[in-house]
Design a protein around this motif. Structure first.
Motif: not given
Length: 486
Positions: A113-116, A139-152
């Motif tokens: 959702l926040y990338h392609d 504001q989250m579009k195109g951003f890669d969270p550390p470790g690639g995890i959103y829902n820890h």
């Protein structure tokens, strides 16, 4: 009066619902026989004493929650039932596999959702549904969270239906709460009835905090060796403050409020008596809107100015990631089977409850014509607020609900009134055990190349007879949940 009365002597059966303790002939199910015999050794008078002891234990530990009413806020002891729920190994493995599958699929969905946005481009999830979600963050579009995890941290709410299957009611991946009560329920039961644990081999719940810390440390920013983690709370007046403090203590990390942190040159620091200390990972229990007044709600005094910028720079990790709420929108829930299939190439292990989204023309028409047999829910509320149970409504109330739905159809979904299983529960006012409806919230942790599912869960109980809403804010209680070892 009740000194020698067996505690199950007046138990009433209702074959309309699946009773997890007794079968349809009133016989104790095999998995509960040993436990039943142990409890039958106590009279109702004995049980009253034990129940008061447990309540006192909760009060002394400060195990409370806040209930928000129209005119006041009340702090209450979390109601706890001393008769546990038991789940055997095989049944639990099915649950665990299912909730982990959902958590992984939701993480991939958020990344997309926040990338392609391929799932939108391929017409599987409507773009309008995402764009109209109050929890989607541009504001989250195109951003890669550390470790690639959103829902820890994910909390998945399940029910056991009369057909014997588990169904997912909803996914919670913003700030799911309740895990501290799981751990405290176990402690309270051991204190009150320690002997019952000698007869069963049960998975521990005391490893959750350590696993949570381990997961958080896997998503540390680049270049950080030993991360400094904190729990960010809105403060003592929040409904889940006890949990915030409990988890911070369990992990051995600091519990902080927004005023305890500041941002300097793109890094987050905690104020201490020995001077500033850099913070690397924040387990935040503050909603997106209040995280950073420079980016979101400018009136927020709960967050930290500059925090989101430090996050986008990659200098701190926020768990869960901002913007995860778009995926636990109850309207998105209707697409979960497709989401799992799309990202994992698998069929859902756990079934969804059939759901009508009122923003769809055909679904809306069906809901308006069948409210009496449906549960209507807002897509973005929690705690059991805003729910309408059709068969409890008068004709006038049904018409009122129709008007509410028609005003903002996007905001509402509807589901059939499911036959939640019942479980033997001690009712103080009746001084007896009665069948009461239950659900189960499980807790799943995702980190970088690591995952964990707590082998237990928060069994929530609707203490009012016939009530299907189990939330503590709506008068519900809880039970210890035993998962048996293989």
């Amino acid at each position: 009066m009740y000194k020698n009365v067996p505690i199950f002597s007046s138990y009433s059966f209702d074959n309309k619902f699946l009773d997890e303790v007794f079968d349809s002939q009133g016989n104790v199910r095999d998995i509960y026989k040993t436990l039943f015999d142990l409890y039958e050794c106590h009279s109702i008078s004995d049980f009253e004493t034990l129940n008061e002891y447990a309540k006192t234990s909760f009060f002394n530990q400060g195990i409370t929650f806040q209930v928000y009413g129209n005119n006041e806020t009340k702090e209450k002891i979390f109601p706890f039932d001393l008769f546990p729920r038991i789940i055997d190994h095989k049944e639990w493995q099915h649950i665990e596999n299912g909730v982990l599958q959902r958590s992984k699929a939701l993480n991939l969905f958020l990344e997309d959702l926040y990338h392609d946005q391929n799932i939108i481009k391929e017409g599987i999830v409507p773009q309008a549904l995402i764009e109209s979600s109050a929890n989607y963050l541009e504001q989250m579009k195109g951003f890669d969270p550390p470790g690639g995890i959103y829902n820890h941290i994910s909390g998945t709410d399940l029910i056991k239906h009369s057909d014997g299957n588990y169904y997912v009611l909803e996914d919670n991946i913003r700030c799911p709460s309740g895990v501290s009560y799981v751990i405290c329920n176990r402690t309270a039961l051991k204190r009150a009835l320690f002997g019952v644990f000698d007869k069963y081999k049960i998975h521990t719940v005391n490893d959750y905090s350590q696993n949570l810390l381990d997961i958080l440390e896997t998503v540390k920013p680049q270049g950080v060796d030993k991360p400094n983690c904190v729990v960010l709370t809105p403060g003592v007046f929040n409904s889940a403050y006890y949990e915030h403090s409990y988890l911070a203590k369990g992990m051995g990390v600091e519990l902080v409020e927004g005023r305890d942190l500041f941002v300097e040159k793109g890094f987050v620091y905690m104020k201490t008596i020995n001077g500033p200390k850099k913070v690397d990972v924040i387990y935040r229990r503050i909603d997106d809107a209040f995280l950073d007044p420079e980016v979101f709600n400018p009136d927020s005094v709960l967050g930290v100015p500059g925090l989101f910028s430090a996050y986008k720079t990659g200098n701190v990790c926020l768990a869960n990631a901002p913007g995860t709420g778009v995926a636990d929108d109850k309207a998105i829930y209707t697409y979960m089977p497709e989401i799992i299939k799309y990202y994992l190439g698998e069929s859902p292990i756990l079934k969804n409850v059939h759901t009508y989204h009122c923003n769809r023309k055909d679904d809306l028409e069906y809901v308006l014509n069948n409210i009496a047999s449906l549960v209507v829910k807002p897509v973005d509320e929690a705690g059991g607020y805003g729910i309408f149970i059709g068969n409890k409504l008068s004709k006038k109330e049904i018409e009122d609900v129709k008007k509410i739905i028609l005003k903002t159809p996007r905001k509402y979904i509807a589901q059939p009134i499911m036959s939640l299983s019942v479980h033997s529960t001690y009712i103080e006012d009746e001084k007896s055990f009665e069948p009461r409806h239950v659900d189960l919230r499980t807790f799943t942790l995702l980190g970088k190349d690591k995952s964990y599912v707590l082998k237990s869960g928060l069994t929530r109980v609707a203490l009012k007879k016939g009530n299907l809403v189990v939330n503590s804010s709506q008068g519900g209680g809880s039970k210890d949940t035993w998962v048996l070892k293989k």
